[in-house]
Scaffold this motif. Structure first.
Motif, PDB file in Angstrom:
ATOM      1  N   VAL A   1       0.827  -1.199   0.000  1.00 42.76           N
ATOM      2  CA  VAL A   1       0.000   0.000   0.000  1.00 42.76           C
ATOM      3  C   VAL A   1       0.865   1.254   0.000  1.00 42.76           C
ATOM      4  O   VAL A   1       0.572   2.225  -0.700  1.00 42.76           O
ATOM      5  CB  VAL A   1      -0.944  -0.020   1.218  1.00 42.76           C
ATOM      6  N   VAL A   2       1.951   1.221   0.773  1.00 45.30           N
ATOM      7  CA  VAL A   2       2.838   2.387   0.811  1.00 45.30           C
ATOM      8  C   VAL A   2       3.358   2.675  -0.592  1.00 45.30           C
ATOM      9  O   VAL A   2       3.352   3.826  -1.053  1.00 45.30           O
ATOM     10  CB  VAL A   2       4.005   2.150   1.803  1.00 45.30           C
ATOM     11  N   VAL A   3       3.756   1.637  -1.290  1.00 45.82           N
ATOM     12  CA  VAL A   3       4.338   1.847  -2.622  1.00 45.82           C
ATOM     13  C   VAL A   3       3.301   2.360  -3.619  1.00 45.82           C
ATOM     14  O   VAL A   3       3.591   3.257  -4.423  1.00 45.82           O
ATOM     15  CB  VAL A   3       5.008   0.549  -3.115  1.00 45.82           C
ATOM     16  N   ILE A   4       2.086   1.820  -3.521  1.00 40.53           N
ATOM     17  CA  ILE A   4       1.043   2.328  -4.418  1.00 40.53           C
ATOM     18  C   ILE A   4       0.847   3.823  -4.179  1.00 40.53           C
ATOM     19  O   ILE A   4       0.687   4.619  -5.108  1.00 40.53           O
ATOM     20  CB  ILE A   4      -0.273   1.566  -4.200  1.00 40.53           C
ATOM     21  N   ASN A   5       0.903   4.222  -2.908  1.00 38.66           N
ATOM     22  CA  ASN A   5       0.730   5.635  -2.597  1.00 38.66           C
ATOM     23  C   ASN A   5       1.926   6.467  -3.032  1.00 38.66           C
ATOM     24  O   ASN A   5       1.767   7.604  -3.467  1.00 38.66           O
ATOM     25  CB  ASN A   5       0.446   5.817  -1.108  1.00 38.66           C
ATOM     26  N   LEU A   6       3.120   5.887  -2.921  1.00 39.56           N
ATOM     27  CA  LEU A   6       4.299   6.608  -3.413  1.00 39.56           C
ATOM     28  C   LEU A   6       4.156   6.849  -4.911  1.00 39.56           C
ATOM     29  O   LEU A   6       4.430   7.949  -5.406  1.00 39.56           O
ATOM     30  CB  LEU A   6       5.570   5.801  -3.142  1.00 39.56           C
ATOM     31  N   ALA A   7       3.705   5.821  -5.599  1.00 37.63           N
ATOM     32  CA  ALA A   7       3.516   5.974  -7.040  1.00 37.63           C
ATOM     33  C   ALA A   7       2.494   7.072  -7.313  1.00 37.63           C
ATOM     34  O   ALA A   7       2.681   7.906  -8.201  1.00 37.63           O
ATOM     35  CB  ALA A   7       3.055   4.656  -7.641  1.00 37.63           C
ATOM     36  N   TYR A   8       1.461   7.081  -6.495  1.00 39.16           N
ATOM     37  CA  TYR A   8       0.449   8.116  -6.679  1.00 39.16           C
ATOM     38  C   TYR A   8       1.050   9.505  -6.459  1.00 39.16           C
ATOM     39  O   TYR A   8       0.735  10.464  -7.176  1.00 39.16           O
ATOM     40  CB  TYR A   8      -0.715   7.882  -5.710  1.00 39.16           C
ATOM     41  N   LEU A   9       1.944   9.616  -5.469  1.00 29.31           N
ATOM     42  CA  LEU A   9       2.570  10.906  -5.183  1.00 29.31           C
ATOM     43  C   LEU A   9       3.345  11.405  -6.397  1.00 29.31           C
ATOM     44  O   LEU A   9       3.508  12.596  -6.593  1.00 29.31           O
ATOM     45  CB  LEU A   9       3.522  10.785  -3.996  1.00 29.31           C
ATOM     46  N   ILE A  10       3.859  10.488  -7.204  1.00 25.63           N
ATOM     47  CA  ILE A  10       4.642  10.912  -8.363  1.00 25.63           C
ATOM     48  C   ILE A  10       3.752  11.153  -9.585  1.00 25.63           C
ATOM     49  O   ILE A  10       3.862  12.174 -10.257  1.00 25.63           O
ATOM     50  CB  ILE A  10       5.731   9.865  -8.689  1.00 25.63           C
ATOM     51  N   VAL A  11       2.850  10.198  -9.835  1.00 19.65           N
ATOM     52  CA  VAL A  11       2.125  10.290 -11.100  1.00 19.65           C
ATOM     53  C   VAL A  11       0.740  10.910 -10.967  1.00 19.65           C
ATOM     54  O   VAL A  11       0.109  11.223 -11.971  1.00 19.65           O
ATOM     55  CB  VAL A  11       1.989   8.907 -11.778  1.00 19.65           C
ATOM     56  N   GLY A  12       0.254  11.068  -9.737  1.00 22.33           N
ATOM     57  CA  GLY A  12      -1.128  11.524  -9.614  1.00 22.33           C
ATOM     58  C   GLY A  12      -1.255  12.939  -9.095  1.00 22.33           C
ATOM     59  O   GLY A  12      -2.295  13.338  -8.581  1.00 22.33           O
ATOM     60  N   VAL A  13      -0.181  13.736  -9.230  1.00 19.80           N
ATOM     61  CA  VAL A  13      -0.178  15.024  -8.549  1.00 19.80           C
ATOM     62  C   VAL A  13      -0.573  16.183  -9.454  1.00 19.80           C
ATOM     63  O   VAL A  13      -0.462  17.335  -9.048  1.00 19.80           O
ATOM     64  CB  VAL A  13       1.210  15.325  -7.938  1.00 19.80           C
ATOM     65  N   VAL A  14      -1.052  15.890 -10.653  1.00 19.00           N
ATOM     66  CA  VAL A  14      -1.333  16.952 -11.623  1.00 19.00           C
ATOM     67  C   VAL A  14      -2.175  18.083 -11.013  1.00 19.00           C
ATOM     68  O   VAL A  14      -1.811  19.263 -11.094  1.00 19.00           O
ATOM     69  CB  VAL A  14      -2.063  16.358 -12.845  1.00 19.00           C
ATOM     70  N   VAL A  15      -3.291  17.684 -10.361  1.00 22.15           N
ATOM     71  CA  VAL A  15      -4.204  18.689  -9.826  1.00 22.15           C
ATOM     72  C   VAL A  15      -3.504  19.594  -8.817  1.00 22.15           C
ATOM     73  O   VAL A  15      -3.599  20.818  -8.858  1.00 22.15           O
ATOM     74  CB  VAL A  15      -5.432  18.007  -9.201  1.00 22.15           C
ATOM     75  N   VAL A  16      -2.741  18.948  -7.918  1.00 18.69           N
ATOM     76  CA  VAL A  16      -2.060  19.720  -6.893  1.00 18.69           C
ATOM     77  C   VAL A  16      -1.018  20.651  -7.527  1.00 18.69           C
ATOM     78  O   VAL A  16      -0.856  21.805  -7.124  1.00 18.69           O
ATOM     79  CB  VAL A  16      -1.422  18.777  -5.856  1.00 18.69           C
ATOM     80  N   GLU A  17      -0.339  20.157  -8.542  1.00 18.30           N
ATOM     81  CA  GLU A  17       0.654  20.999  -9.219  1.00 18.30           C
ATOM     82  C   GLU A  17      -0.003  22.215  -9.859  1.00 18.30           C
ATOM     83  O   GLU A  17       0.523  23.325  -9.811  1.00 18.30           O
ATOM     84  CB  GLU A  17       1.388  20.186 -10.299  1.00 18.30           C
ATOM     85  N   VAL A  18      -1.177  21.977 -10.436  1.00 20.67           N
ATOM     86  CA  VAL A  18      -1.882  23.102 -11.061  1.00 20.67           C
ATOM     87  C   VAL A  18      -2.295  24.120 -10.020  1.00 20.67           C
ATOM     88  O   VAL A  18      -2.076  25.328 -10.163  1.00 20.67           O
ATOM     89  CB  VAL A  18      -3.099  22.594 -11.862  1.00 20.67           C
TER      90      VAL A  18
END
Lengths: 318, 554
Positions: free
Chosen positions: A245-262
């Motif tokens: 689960v930690v790794v899935i979330n780490l992956a999310y932190l890298i690839v799923g951050v578009v909204v936050v970056e915007v």
């Protein structure tokens, strides 16, 4: 030990195959997008002849399968090609942005992973107590809100009402390290709120799941303290699901951050990708997507290997 | 218990009541039990499943499992009432002065830590010893409990050590703080008889050497006879009878105790194999393997009509694999299985429906062999419909007939779920399901092992009656020689995938034997309290003559 090496090699091969399939899907998906950069740049008033000429100049007139293999061959050699929009080397363009994305992800992970594990272990230790419920309510609420909402609430609280953090995380290469940390703290906090619930609840569940095991009863009946029973006897055996689960979330932190970056106007890879899609700058989109996919595959590989390393049956065969 | 010995009393339980969660309400499962234990005394708690013996054993530590709670009475350990004590006070005693040995050592050792670290944990955490001293003590205890390589075995992880060795390592762990009291909760139930002997001897030796008091919980009266000074017989959470071991065995007062003592008396008349008749099933020189690991090496067995062939051996001897080969679940690598003179295809997929129908199987665990979502009507009705093509009224009539055959009232049971039945009833349903196909041969794989002894005996009697009435043949896979004695006509002894001896039951229970058969036969505990001493003395004597009877314990 050779058994483990074999398993790792196998996972590597599978990861490589996955990446190949992903590259195919990305390329096909992008081919299906309506319109291309020539139409985008020249506008609607351009004559078919000028569009065709421009396409030829960009190399878009070559059949798709040839372009795919050219691209794939280039990727294998580490050459991502050039941006169609501004002719810059894509690796150069992406390198900087990806570095920023990683920096944000690492900062967020450094906060969220230890926090989630600690909260999870404590929730398992004091399960069904007031603390347990409070932690569950807070983390679940924060995961239930959309990320941009959490982000704006945080901005409202700690940049507008109490101006502690800047609301815009505009960093560049020249920004000193601690200044960078200070500037990404707010987006990192937003991400933390989004990912902590998942990891914390898995930690809690994985530990509680083991509490009915005979060896936990035995640890209790040896008179060990409750904290020691959880940390020393339950946690090591619960690591495999937690790591995943930690790794899935780490992956999310890298690839799923578009909204936050915007929201925070953060110069990360996600934003670059969104921009490139709207510009139909396809080589950049393809390269970004491959980097995201590679990150996913690599992190999951890491999770598999770590899970194996926490299993004494595999680490110490009979 | 006389008043003048009060000084010696280590544990005194008065009016112990325990409730258990059943469904969504609390039900009393232990109804006011009294118990006294003197220093250094070994007390046996005996009873069938549901008697509350493990619950009482744990309550003696002031501990109740999840879903249980101590609701009344006093548990005075050395003057302190554990029923009223705080968690921290109890944890102070646990491990240091009272310790626990669980039924399955493989499950009770933490898979993530080395044995030595688990041994030293209690003494170090209780501040009784430092790590180095405790490790030295561990090596001494490992040696005392006759573990191989006492200096190195501690470095291993639990999965690297065999079941019998782990059980001894757990006994060593329980003694790591030199406690006053150890609770042994069925410590040898999960072991093979041949391994059980050494664990029993080791436990008894260690308990005597340190003068530790113990509560020894078991369902096996013959085992407790070897271990305990005094026995308490429990049933449904009540005390049935209590007394010194020898006098109780010699002269049990209560009917229930008498039944428990007589449990191994059922014995069917042995029938010799008919001369010159073709066997119903012939297994001829069969070899089989799981992947690359060979499991059976040239096994031959004949089963005649209306006969029971018992296949005995310890776990890993290949007896269940043999059943899988016969039924075609695991195709043989070489050799042949023939039925009524006709060679069967090795894989069950290639066998005809009729070939499949004639051979049925009953499994060890009725709980897992029955679909918990199906009603009895469907469980038994399915093979009737599948093999015999009956439907509607005919089908229901047949199901009812089968239920009567296994002595369950059809009206009461036909619409129940299997989960609503007791273990013995479930096994009867499994028998009915096998009978539904109208087979000639039934393979029974440890069908009584998961059952209480009295229930097991009822099942054996039922199987015997069915054999007489329906002319069935049985292949009876078991590790329990008492079962063999009860029901077999012929015995096949297996060891490491080979048949080491076979013959009629009378022959097999009479010496001389193959060493392994001797080991197996002599390892079955008897009610005689001197049995273990005599046996160990006898084996020591044989060892002097160069004949070592000892479990390999790999």
């Amino acid at each position: 030990m050779s058994q483990i090496l074999k398993m790792v090699a196998q996972r590597f091969a599978l990861g490589f195959l996955t990446l190949f399939i992903v590259s195919l899907i990305i390329f096909l998906g992008i081919e299906l997008l309506p319109g291309d950069i020539a139409e985008e740049i020249l506008g609607q008033s351009a004559t078919p002849e000028t569009v065709a000429a421009f396409r030829k100049e960009l190399g878009l007139d070559v059949p798709a399968h040839i372009r795919y293999f050219d691209w794939l061959w280039g990727m294998l050699q580490g050459d991502m090609g050039r941006s169609l929009a501004n002719k810059r080397e894509i690796s150069e363009l992406i390198g900087l942005r990806f570095g920023n994305t990683l920096f944000l992800a690492v900062t967020a992970a450094a906060i969220s992973v230890p926090l989630a594990l600690t909260l999870g272990v404590l929730a398992a230790l004091y399960r069904h107590s007031f603390y347990d419920r409070a932690v569950n309510v807070v983390t679940l609420s924060s995961i239930s809100f959309p990320e941009f909402f959490v982000a704006y609430i945080l901005i409202f609280l700690v940049s507008v009402t109490f101006p502690i953090f800047p609301s815009i995380a505009n960093i560049s290469d020249a920004t000193p390290f601690w200044d960078k940390v200070y500037k990404v703290l707010l987006p990192a906090l937003t991400l933390t709120l989004v990912v902590v619930a998942h990891m914390m609840r898995m930690t809690r569940a994985a530990i509680i799941n083991l509490l009915a095991s005979p060896y936990i009863e035995m640890a209790n009946l040896k008179g060990l303290s409750r904290a020691r029973v959880i940390v020393k006897h339950a946690l090591p055996n619960a690591l495999a699901p937690i790591i995943n689960v930690v790794v899935i979330n780490l992956a999310y932190l890298i690839v799923g951050v578009v909204v936050v970056e915007v929201v925070f106007v953060y110069p990360g890879l996600g934003q670059l990708m969104v921009d490139s899609v709207s510009k139909r700058d396809l080589p950049v989109v393809q390269a970004s997507a491959m980097i995201f996919a590679g990150t996913y595959v690599l992190l999951n590989l890491l999770a598999d290997i770590l899970s194996i390393l926490t299993n004494p049956r595999l680490l110490h065969p009979r | 218990m006389s008043e003048q010995s009060d000084q010696d009393i280590l544990l005194r339980i008065r009016g112990l009541r325990i409730e258990g969660m059943s469904g969504d309400s609390w039900q009393e499962i232990v109804h006011g039990v009294d118990l006294d234990l003197r220093k250094g005394e070994v007390l046996g708690l005996i009873g069938e499943s549901g008697a509350g013996k493990s619950t009482i054993g744990l309550a003696a530590m002031g501990y109740a499992r999840d879903g249980c709670r101590i609701t009344g009475g006093e548990i005075l350990f050395d003057g302190m009432d554990l029923a009223a004590a705080k968690d921290s006070e109890k944890r102070h005693l646990w491990g240091s002065r009272i310790s626990y040995v669980a039924q399955s050592a493989a499950a009770a050792f933490n898979p993530a830590h080395r044995l030595i670290d688990q041994f030293t944990e209690a003494p170090v955490q209780h501040g009784l010893s430092d790590k180095a001293t405790s490790e030295a003590e561990a090596r001494e205890l490992f040696a005392r409990l006759q573990l191989p390589d006492p200096d190195g075995i501690g470095q291993r992880y639990p999965h690297q050590v065999s079941g019998g060795q782990l059980q001894r390592a757990m006994t060593a762990m329980a003694m790591s703080c030199k406690p006053d009291l150890i609770i042994f909760d069925e410590p040898t139930t999960a072991l093979d008889v041949t391994t059980q002997i050494e664990v029993l001897a080791a436990i008894r030796d260690a308990v005597e050497a340190f003068g530790t008091a113990a509560i020894y919980i078991t369902h096996d009266l013959a085992v407790v006879a070897q271990m305990a000074d005094r026995i308490m017989v429990l049933r449904h959470g009540n005390l049935v009878e209590e007394g010194e071991t020898r006098s109780m065995l010699a002269d049990p007062k209560e009917t229930y105790t008498q039944n428990l003592l007589a449990v191994r008396s059922f014995k069917s008349a042995e029938m010799a194999n008919p001369v010159g008749e073709e066997p119903l099933l012939r297994v001829d020189n069969v070899t089989a393997a799981y992947g690359k690991i060979p499991v059976l090496h040239g096994v031959s067995v004949d089963i005649h009509k209306k006969r029971t062939v018992a296949v005995v051996g310890e776990s890993g001897s290949g007896k269940s694999t043999l059943a899988r080969v016969i039924t075609g679940l695991l195709p043989a690598a070489s050799g042949a299985v023939s039925y009524n003179g006709e060679i069967l295809p090795p894989n069950y997929r290639q066998r005809s429906k009729d070939q499949l129908r004639r051979m049925q199987m009953i499994y060890q665990m009725p709980d897992t062999a029955l679909n918990p979502r199906q009603r009895i009507r469907d469980i038994i009705g399915r093979p009737v419909a599948f093999y015999l093509g009956l439907s509607g009224k005919q089908l229901e009539d047949r199901v009812r007939e089968l239920l009567s055959l296994i002595e369950l009232e059809p009206d009461d049971y036909i619409d129940r779920l299997s989960t609503e039945l007791s273990g013995g009833q479930k096994q009867r349903i499994c028998i009915a399901r096998a009978l539904a196909a109208e087979p000639q041969l039934i393979i029974c794989d440890e069908v009584t092992s998961a059952l209480d002894q009295l229930v097991a005996e009822e099942i054996l009697k039922l199987l015997q009656r069915l054999q007489d009435e329906l002319d069935l043949s049985y292949m009876f896979i078991t590790h329990d020689l008492a079962t063999v004695r009860a029901i077999a006509d012929e015995v096949v002894v297996m060891l490491q995938g080979e048949v080491v001896e076979h013959g009629s039951k009378t022959e097999m229970f009479k010496p001389p034997h193959h060493d392994y058969t001797d080991l197996l036969l002599s390892s079955v505990p008897e009610m005689d309290p001197d049995w273990l001493d005599d046996l160990l003395a006898e084996r020591a004597e044989l060892a002097k003559q160069g004949r070592v009877l000892k479990a390999a314990d790999h």
